[in-house]
Each structure stands twice: as C-alpha cells, then as structure tokens.
Write a protein that holds these residues in place. Structure first.
Motif, PDB file in Angstrom:
ATOM      1  N   ALA A   1      -5.163 -14.752   1.439  1.00 23.01           N
ATOM      2  CA  ALA A   1      -4.359 -14.443   0.261  1.00 23.01           C
ATOM      3  C   ALA A   1      -4.497 -15.535  -0.789  1.00 23.01           C
ATOM      4  O   ALA A   1      -4.543 -15.267  -1.994  1.00 23.01           O
ATOM      5  CB  ALA A   1      -2.894 -14.265   0.660  1.00 23.01           C
ATOM      6  N   ASP A   2      -4.564 -16.781  -0.341  1.00 23.86           N
ATOM      7  CA  ASP A   2      -4.667 -17.915  -1.262  1.00 23.86           C
ATOM      8  C   ASP A   2      -5.972 -17.880  -2.051  1.00 23.86           C
ATOM      9  O   ASP A   2      -6.027 -18.322  -3.203  1.00 23.86           O
ATOM     10  CB  ASP A   2      -4.563 -19.224  -0.460  1.00 23.86           C
ATOM     11  CG  ASP A   2      -4.503 -20.460  -1.350  1.00 23.86           C
ATOM     12  OD1 ASP A   2      -3.874 -20.385  -2.427  1.00 23.86           O
ATOM     13  OD2 ASP A   2      -5.075 -21.504  -0.965  1.00 23.86           O
ATOM     14  N   LEU A   3      -7.041 -17.365  -1.456  1.00 25.75           N
ATOM     15  CA  LEU A   3      -8.357 -17.387  -2.097  1.00 25.75           C
ATOM     16  C   LEU A   3      -8.644 -16.151  -2.942  1.00 25.75           C
ATOM     17  O   LEU A   3      -9.617 -16.130  -3.696  1.00 25.75           O
ATOM     18  CB  LEU A   3      -9.447 -17.533  -1.022  1.00 25.75           C
ATOM     19  CG  LEU A   3      -9.519 -18.902  -0.334  1.00 25.75           C
ATOM     20  CD1 LEU A   3     -10.390 -18.829   0.911  1.00 25.75           C
ATOM     21  CD2 LEU A   3     -10.048 -19.957  -1.290  1.00 25.75           C
ATOM     22  N   LEU A   4      -7.803 -15.127  -2.831  1.00 25.81           N
ATOM     23  CA  LEU A   4      -8.028 -13.905  -3.603  1.00 25.81           C
ATOM     24  C   LEU A   4      -7.426 -14.019  -5.000  1.00 25.81           C
ATOM     25  O   LEU A   4      -6.363 -14.637  -5.177  1.00 25.81           O
ATOM     26  CB  LEU A   4      -7.399 -12.708  -2.900  1.00 25.81           C
ATOM     27  CG  LEU A   4      -8.066 -12.219  -1.610  1.00 25.81           C
ATOM     28  CD1 LEU A   4      -7.209 -11.129  -0.970  1.00 25.81           C
ATOM     29  CD2 LEU A   4      -9.473 -11.708  -1.884  1.00 25.81           C
ATOM     30  N   PRO A   5      -8.061 -13.421  -6.015  1.00 27.06           N
ATOM     31  CA  PRO A   5      -7.403 -13.310  -7.322  1.00 27.06           C
ATOM     32  C   PRO A   5      -6.069 -12.588  -7.158  1.00 27.06           C
ATOM     33  O   PRO A   5      -5.938 -11.695  -6.308  1.00 27.06           O
ATOM     34  CB  PRO A   5      -8.405 -12.465  -8.131  1.00 27.06           C
ATOM     35  CG  PRO A   5      -9.722 -12.655  -7.449  1.00 27.06           C
ATOM     36  CD  PRO A   5      -9.401 -12.809  -5.992  1.00 27.06           C
ATOM     37  N   ASP A   6      -5.084 -12.958  -7.948  1.00 31.32           N
ATOM     38  CA  ASP A   6      -3.735 -12.396  -7.812  1.00 31.32           C
ATOM     39  C   ASP A   6      -3.739 -10.872  -7.800  1.00 31.32           C
ATOM     40  O   ASP A   6      -3.075 -10.239  -6.974  1.00 31.32           O
ATOM     41  CB  ASP A   6      -2.841 -12.888  -8.952  1.00 31.32           C
ATOM     42  CG  ASP A   6      -2.522 -14.381  -8.842  1.00 31.32           C
ATOM     43  OD1 ASP A   6      -2.778 -14.964  -7.760  1.00 31.32           O
ATOM     44  OD2 ASP A   6      -2.042 -14.954  -9.829  1.00 31.32           O
TER      45      ASP A   6
END
Length: 286
Positions: free
Chosen positions: A223-228
């Motif tokens: 989740a941290d590495l995905l675009p919002d």
C-alpha cells in the motif's frame, strides 16, 4: 510473465542477439547495481498490482495463470527474467526470452494478448518505477547522469520482448509523463480481474504458514508503494496509524539495510540465477 507450441524457427531462436535490441543494451551494467539489491523484492506486490491494474494484463493473469494457488510464481518468473537480462549470458538470455514467448503464446483473448507490446512496455515500466523508488528511498537519489544511464538500460526489460526500442520513452522526463498518463487512465477502472489477483496476493490462505503470517506486513508495504489513486481503487486501507507504521518501517530499513553485508543483500539474485541455471541444465538433459 506467467506453453502451446515451441519456437522452432531460426529467426525466432536468434531474437536476442539478432533483434531490435540496441547493441548497448546487450550487456547492461548500470542497472546491475540496482537490480542486485534484494530489497527490491519488497516492491514485488506493488509492481504486480500496478501491472494487473492495466486491464489487459489483469485479465491475462487472472484467466491464464495459477496465481490463486501459487501466487509467488509470477514473482519468481519476473525476477528470473530481470536478473537474467541484467546478469545472464547471451545464451541464457535467449533461452529465457524463448520461455517467456512460449508462455505468452497462449495468454490471449478477444480483447487482450500477452504479446501486446503496449502491455509489455507497461509491465517493464512498473518494474522500473517501483524498483527505482525503493532503491532511492534506501540509498538516496542518484545524480542525473547515473539516473539517466540506469533508466536507459531498464529498456532491456521491454525491448527484449519484441517491443520496438522507440516505444520505451527516451528520457526519464518522458517516462514520468507516460507514467502519469497511464496512472490517470487506469486509476478509476481497477477491474474484477485485478482485484482477484490482489486478493490472491495479499489475503491468500493457501500459502505456507510462514508466508501467511507475513502478509499483513506485505499489505502495509505494498500500500505504501502504490500511488494513492491505485491503492484506493484496490480498497487497501490507510490511516494515521498505518502511515506511522510505514514511516517507521522506511526509517528502520534505510538505517539497517545499507549496513547489511553485500553478500546477504544480493542473496536473492544469486538464488534466482542458480535456480534458473539448474532448471536450464535439467531441461537440456530431458
């Protein structure tokens, strides 16, 4: 990169050494310093979810792969391909590329094909974007000359798979413009196929226990590495508590990982290359 008929013609068998691959990419060395780092595996989940967010990729993976009961296979085949393109011999690259083409030959439907060069560019783009993001989080930003040289060599992941060299954006600026355009296109159309893959990847109850207990951490890092907008499209939760945990993990990783001996950090690369060569040797003796 998840077998119908064998590639048998001489033209196809010499695709790598005799292809559109620019000569300077036949022995890429700048990217070796990046892709050798085991920490890049932490971005595997994000890269896969970005790949399948593209509808054609998502449908192909969901309908034609064994992802639901062997979710790590895509990571294995992808990393084998990446490591081989960066570190393999010309013959090893030829063999791996043939294997990928053979696997892709049956992954097709009325509105998609795994051999679609636009989809292959997108898959390569996710590997670059996630990999560079992680690398620079840990080691700091590269200088412009190095960054541009590394970016140009990442093109090997696309152009070795029948993609015309000019389809790979020529500069990092052009790449990020392409990236933003693709994210804007897919952010509001995360398909059921893509969500099925995400469920199998992040909430799979069939994987071994040691993997299963690590899934909460995998979900957090992914989740941290995905675009919002992509994270929201997958329904991955975020909160102030999760954001604090992500910040702590990033801080600890940045402090500890670079101090870890290189032979430990590069173990995944050596493991996958050894596994690849073992499987090649076994295939030759059949």
């Amino acid at each position: 990169m998840d077998e119908k008929h064998e590639i048998t013609t001489q033209d196809e068998k010499s695709k790598f050494t005799n292809s559109k691959v620019p000569k300077e990419l036949e022995n890429p060395q700048k990217i070796q310093k990046v892709v050798r780092e085991g920490i890049l595996l932490a971005g595997g989940g994000a890269a896969i979810l970005l790949q399948v967010a593209m509808p054609g990729v998502g449908k192909g993976v969901d309908e034609h792969s064994n992802f639901s009961y062997r979710p790590l296979d895509r990571l294995r085949t992808t990393m084998t391909f990446v490591y081989c393109m960066a570190f393999g011999t010309a013959e090893e690259k030829r063999i791996i590329i043939e294997m990928v083409h053979k696997a892709h030959s049956v992954v097709k439907g009325p509105d998609y094909s795994a051999d679609d060069p636009h989809l292959q560019v997108w898959v390569a783009a996710t590997l670059y974007a996630v990999g560079i993001d992680l690398y620079e989080q840990i080691f700091g930003r590269m200088d412009e000359t190095t960054a541009e040289a590394v970016y140009r060599e990442y093109a090997i992941l696309a152009v070795s798979l029948r993609v015309e060299p000019e389809m790979w954006p020529p500069t990092r600026q052009a790449f990020w413009e392409y990236w933003d355009e693709q994210i804007n296109k897919i952010q509001h159309q995360i398909t059921p196929h893509a969500k099925n893959v995400a469920q199998d990847l992040l909430f799979n109850k069939q994987v071994p226990f040691m993997i299963r207990i690590s899934l909460p951490l995998v979900r957090l890092m992914t989740a941290d590495l995905l675009p919002d907008s992509i994270r929201e499209g997958y329904g991955l939760k975020t909160s102030s508590t999760r954001e604090r945990m992500q910040k702590v993990i990033r801080g600890l990783t940045k402090a500890v990982y670079p101090a870890t001996p290189t032979f430990i950090r590069t173990y995944p690369m050596r493991y996958y290359l050894k596994d690849m060569r073992k499987r090649m040797k076994k295939a030759q003796h059949r």
